[in-house]
Design a protein around this motif. Structure first.
Motif, PDB file in Angstrom:
ATOM      1  N   LEU A 198      14.169  14.765 -15.279  1.00 44.60           N
ATOM      2  CA  LEU A 198      13.245  16.282 -15.287  1.00 44.60           C
ATOM      3  C   LEU A 198      12.120  15.320 -14.299  1.00 44.60           C
ATOM      4  O   LEU A 198      11.757  16.508 -13.682  1.00 44.60           O
ATOM      5  N   MET A 199      11.284  14.332 -14.300  1.00 48.10           N
ATOM      6  CA  MET A 199      10.083  14.123 -13.534  1.00 48.10           C
ATOM      7  C   MET A 199      11.004  14.312 -12.002  1.00 48.10           C
ATOM      8  O   MET A 199      10.091  14.467 -11.813  1.00 48.10           O
ATOM      9  N   ILE A 200      11.341  12.999 -11.593  1.00 45.10           N
ATOM     10  CA  ILE A 200      12.120  12.867 -10.171  1.00 45.10           C
ATOM     11  C   ILE A 200      13.102  14.081  -9.839  1.00 45.10           C
ATOM     12  O   ILE A 200      12.324  14.579  -8.893  1.00 45.10           O
ATOM     13  N   ASN A 201      13.643  15.199 -10.782  1.00 46.76           N
ATOM     14  CA  ASN A 201      13.656  16.506 -10.108  1.00 46.76           C
ATOM     15  C   ASN A 201      13.056  17.527  -9.833  1.00 46.76           C
ATOM     16  O   ASN A 201      13.583  18.626 -10.857  1.00 46.76           O
ATOM     17  N   ARG A 202      11.671  17.069 -10.300  1.00 46.25           N
ATOM     18  CA  ARG A 202      10.781  18.507 -10.598  1.00 46.25           C
ATOM     19  C   ARG A 202      10.658  19.606  -9.688  1.00 46.25           C
ATOM     20  O   ARG A 202      10.154  20.246 -10.485  1.00 46.25           O
ATOM     21  N   ASP A 257      -1.601  19.271 -18.024  1.00 43.66           N
ATOM     22  CA  ASP A 257      -1.240  20.065 -18.116  1.00 43.66           C
ATOM     23  C   ASP A 257       0.307  20.809 -17.454  1.00 43.66           C
ATOM     24  O   ASP A 257       0.105  20.947 -16.757  1.00 43.66           O
ATOM     25  N   VAL A 258       1.139  20.263 -17.717  1.00 45.82           N
ATOM     26  CA  VAL A 258       2.827  20.006 -17.439  1.00 45.82           C
ATOM     27  C   VAL A 258       3.031  20.386 -18.813  1.00 45.82           C
ATOM     28  O   VAL A 258       2.786  20.429 -20.013  1.00 45.82           O
ATOM     29  N   SER A 259       4.243  21.370 -18.691  1.00 47.46           N
ATOM     30  CA  SER A 259       5.259  21.943 -19.202  1.00 47.46           C
ATOM     31  C   SER A 259       6.560  21.988 -19.039  1.00 47.46           C
ATOM     32  O   SER A 259       6.973  21.572 -18.049  1.00 47.46           O
ATOM     33  N   ILE A 260       7.663  22.244 -20.421  1.00 51.66           N
ATOM     34  CA  ILE A 260       9.361  22.314 -19.390  1.00 51.66           C
ATOM     35  C   ILE A 260       9.618  23.256 -19.650  1.00 51.66           C
ATOM     36  O   ILE A 260       9.478  23.989 -20.715  1.00 51.66           O
ATOM     37  N   LEU A 261       9.554  23.952 -18.629  1.00 56.28           N
ATOM     38  CA  LEU A 261      10.368  25.489 -18.607  1.00 56.28           C
ATOM     39  C   LEU A 261      11.500  25.631 -19.051  1.00 56.28           C
ATOM     40  O   LEU A 261      12.452  24.909 -17.869  1.00 56.28           O
ATOM     41  N   LEU A 278      20.710  28.267 -16.946  1.00 54.57           N
ATOM     42  CA  LEU A 278      20.859  28.025 -15.399  1.00 54.57           C
ATOM     43  C   LEU A 278      20.653  26.131 -17.119  1.00 54.57           C
ATOM     44  O   LEU A 278      21.151  25.096 -16.393  1.00 54.57           O
ATOM     45  N   GLY A 279      19.277  26.394 -16.995  1.00 51.50           N
ATOM     46  CA  GLY A 279      18.562  24.935 -17.572  1.00 51.50           C
ATOM     47  C   GLY A 279      16.749  24.841 -17.235  1.00 51.50           C
ATOM     48  O   GLY A 279      16.665  25.531 -18.008  1.00 51.50           O
ATOM     49  N   TYR A 280      16.785  23.420 -17.121  1.00 50.78           N
ATOM     50  CA  TYR A 280      15.250  23.136 -17.386  1.00 50.78           C
ATOM     51  C   TYR A 280      14.662  22.503 -16.731  1.00 50.78           C
ATOM     52  O   TYR A 280      14.960  21.963 -15.731  1.00 50.78           O
ATOM     53  N   ARG A 281      13.038  22.765 -16.118  1.00 56.42           N
ATOM     54  CA  ARG A 281      12.205  22.458 -14.840  1.00 56.42           C
ATOM     55  C   ARG A 281      10.680  22.170 -14.800  1.00 56.42           C
ATOM     56  O   ARG A 281      10.058  23.386 -15.659  1.00 56.42           O
ATOM     57  N   MET A 282      10.428  21.135 -14.806  1.00 57.97           N
ATOM     58  CA  MET A 282       9.076  20.603 -14.980  1.00 57.97           C
ATOM     59  C   MET A 282       8.059  21.687 -14.202  1.00 57.97           C
ATOM     60  O   MET A 282       8.350  21.872 -12.826  1.00 57.97           O
ATOM     61  N   VAL A 283       6.867  21.715 -14.114  1.00 60.15           N
ATOM     62  CA  VAL A 283       5.585  22.701 -14.717  1.00 60.15           C
ATOM     63  C   VAL A 283       4.408  22.281 -14.673  1.00 60.15           C
ATOM     64  O   VAL A 283       4.674  22.024 -15.374  1.00 60.15           O
ATOM     65  N   GLU A 284       4.124  22.876 -13.963  1.00 62.00           N
ATOM     66  CA  GLU A 284       2.544  22.223 -14.361  1.00 62.00           C
ATOM     67  C   GLU A 284       1.579  23.844 -14.644  1.00 62.00           C
ATOM     68  O   GLU A 284       1.931  25.135 -14.165  1.00 62.00           O
TER      69      GLU A 284
END
Length: 232
Positions: free
Chosen positions: A160-164, A206-210, A215-221
């Motif tokens: 997730l972090m690599i593909n932020r 200040d980071v969450s997993i949306l 579709l899936g998941y994405r890291m967001v600030e």
């Protein structure tokens, strides 16, 4: 260590996997388009790439992933042995060019060398917002606290972090983290995402997993809403 073998000759691909499997976890892909998507995700430590592939050819694939910032070491393994082909392959971003038929010991030596070389330049920590992931000891750190991750938690967080900037599908996480485990299902991904969300909350980052519906998941600030209005 995970290696992607992009080769449309299934018998040859399985032979390459048999050579490497004692040192690396290997996945096989038989076409260029799928290989491009998998390699661009950044979850592999190296790749073995044929040039003559169905769909996207190997050179186009290599140029595409390099444009996306993918630094995964790539060994071209092909029957094309002309000097012009070698030059084109290396200039397109390959780390090594090996021709068929190849020597097993040379392939093993090349893989060891390019992976070791990459390890020397990869950062020890991945960072996003005020969150960092130590790739040496699987420690997830916030501004004031840190917590140790289990192996599967680490693998998911790393992807997730690599593909932020990208949405990572459940299918991708299931394939990359659980591999060929026939008993693993999408619910496994949801459970581990829940574990990671609790750890992020504990760290007060200040980071969450949306969750992106269907579709899936994405890291967001910031507070991306978690599962709110998105479904699992």
């Amino acid at each position: 260590m995970r290696v992607l073998i992009v080769e449309d000759n299934r018998r040859l691909a399985e032979s390459i996997r048999d050579i490497l499997k004692h040192r690396y976890d290997c996945d096989i892909c038989g076409d260029g388009d799928t290989g491009c998507c998998l390699l661009a995700e950044g979850s592999y430590d190296a790749a073995v790439l044929d040039l003559m592939l169905p769909g996207m050819d190997g050179i186009t694939l290599l140029k595409a992933v390099r444009r996306k910032g993918c630094s995964v070491p790539v060994v071209i393994l092909t029957a094309k042995s002309e000097i012009e082909d070698r030059v084109l392959g290396l200039e397109s971003g390959a780390d090594y060019y090996l021709t068929k038929p190849f020597d097993m010991q040379e392939l093993l030596a090349v893989m060891k060398t390019i992976i070791r070389r990459r390890g020397a330049i990869l950062p020890d920590c991945l960072e996003f917002g005020n969150l960092s992931l130590n790739q040496g000891d699987y420690t997830l750190r916030g501004p004031e606290k840190s917590i140790q991750l289990g192996k599967k938690e680490y693998d998911i967080m790393r992807i997730l972090m690599i593909n932020r900037d990208m949405v990572v599908s459940k299918e991708t996480l299931l394939s990359k983290v659980w591999g060929n485990d026939g008993e693993a299902v999408e619910n496994n991904v949801e459970i581990y995402i829940s574990f990671l969300r609790k750890k992020l909350e504990f760290l007060k980052v200040d980071v969450s997993i949306l969750t992106i519906r269907k579709l899936g998941y994405r890291m967001v600030e910031g507070n991306g809403g978690g599962e709110r209005g998105c479904g699992k």
